[in-house]
Design a protein around this motif. Structure first.
Motif, short mmCIF file in Angstrom:
data_model
loop_
_atom_site.label_atom_id
_atom_site.label_comp_id
_atom_site.label_asym_id
_atom_site.label_seq_id
_atom_site.Cartn_x
_atom_site.Cartn_y
_atom_site.Cartn_z
N LYS A 96 60.85 52.30 -26.26
CA LYS A 96 61.11 53.60 -25.62
C LYS A 96 62.38 54.27 -26.11
O LYS A 96 62.57 55.48 -25.95
N THR A 107 57.02 48.70 -25.07
CA THR A 107 58.08 47.84 -24.54
C THR A 107 59.29 48.73 -24.24
O THR A 107 59.38 49.87 -24.72
N ASN A 108 60.21 48.23 -23.44
CA ASN A 108 61.42 49.00 -23.13
C ASN A 108 62.21 49.31 -24.39
O ASN A 108 62.79 50.38 -24.54
N LYS A 109 62.23 48.36 -25.32
CA LYS A 109 62.96 48.58 -26.57
C LYS A 109 62.34 49.73 -27.37
O LYS A 109 63.05 50.58 -27.93
N HIS A 167 51.55 56.32 -24.18
CA HIS A 167 51.85 55.36 -23.10
C HIS A 167 51.56 56.01 -21.73
O HIS A 167 50.96 55.37 -20.85
N LYS A 179 73.89 48.65 -25.10
CA LYS A 179 73.41 48.77 -23.73
C LYS A 179 74.57 48.88 -22.75
O LYS A 179 74.56 49.71 -21.84
N THR A 187 55.28 57.60 -26.56
CA THR A 187 55.51 57.76 -25.12
C THR A 187 54.38 58.57 -24.48
O THR A 187 53.94 58.28 -23.36
#
Length: 246
Positions: free
Chosen positions: A117, A113-115, A105, A161, A102
């Motif tokens: 994170k 990717t969102n996954k 990033h 989720k 992160t």
């Protein structure tokens, strides 16, 4: 060893040792006429076990039940501690790696990717399975596990989720009334969600909400979404159960 010596050796407070004595978790070998607590080597071994369990987020009440049980085996417990700590280390290593990625990033050095994170996070409480078996029986837990096992990875991710979305909704309402229409509508989503993987009566649902507060591990995980959320959920779940019994 006197209480101050034990506190200095271990790195905990005298007050903590006094509390352990008061609740019957760690009773000193003897107390002198002057009121000094004296701890034996056996006491120190028990204290080591207690601190291992605390490191694994066991509540004191549960630790007392375990270490005071006549069938408690210290060597067996150490093997279990090692296994659980290795699992915890693995989760922490994943979270540290996620933090490092992160940072990169944010600096523009890589793209996540969102996954990626959320790698390392897990709010599904697999560590509570044994307690669930004790409270609700093997059949209920096995049925829930079978449903999850039959899901694809995509379905399991979608389930996690959805669960987190409900937590976030409730967190946004936690400063209001547990009896509000909005809070009751969201907690119904939670009730319906839980019943897609298990079989919760209104009474069991209410009891589960109480466990969110009684069990420090649940409280810690739930309150990651907002301080005080576990207590709010307990109240909303109790109101929901009571309202629908009528």
């Amino acid at each position: 060893m006197r209480v101050k010596e034990v506190a200095d050796l271990v790195g905990i407070s005298v007050r903590t040792l006094h509390h352990y004595d008061e609740i019957g978790l760690l009773i000193p070998e003897k107390t002198t006429e002057a009121g000094y607590r004296i701890y034996s080597n056996d006491n120190l071994e028990t204290l080591q076990q207690i601190l291992f369990f605390k490191e694994l987020d066991f509540p004191l009440k549960k630790i007392k039940e375990i270490v005071c049980c006549p069938s408690f085996d210290r060597e067996e417990a150490l093997i279990l501690h090692r296994k659980m700590l290795l699992e915890k280390r693995s989760r922490l290593d994943k979270m540290i790696a996620t933090i490092d990625k992160t940072i990169q990033h944010k600096k523009g050095e890589i793209r996540m990717t969102n996954k990626e994170k959320f790698e390392g996070f897990d709010f599904r409480y697999p560590q509570y399975e044994q307690e669930a078996r004790e409270r609700w029986g093997d059949e209920a837990v096995d049925n829930a596990n079978a449903k999850i096992a039959n899901m694809s990875q995509h379905e399991q991710d979608a389930m996690t989720k959805k669960m987190n979305v409900i937590y976030k909704k409730l967190a946004s309402l936690r400063h209001g009334s547990s009896k509000s229409d909005e809070a009751q509508a969201v907690i119904k989503e939670w009730y319906d969600f839980l019943n897609t993987i298990g079989n919760y009566s209104l009474e069991a649902f209410k009891g589960l909400g109480q466990m969110y507060v009684d069990d420090e591990r649940f409280t810690k995980s739930i309150d990651r979404f907002g301080s005080g959320l576990a207590t709010f959920m307990r109240d909303v779940m109790a109101d929901f159960a009571d309202n629908h019994k009528k």
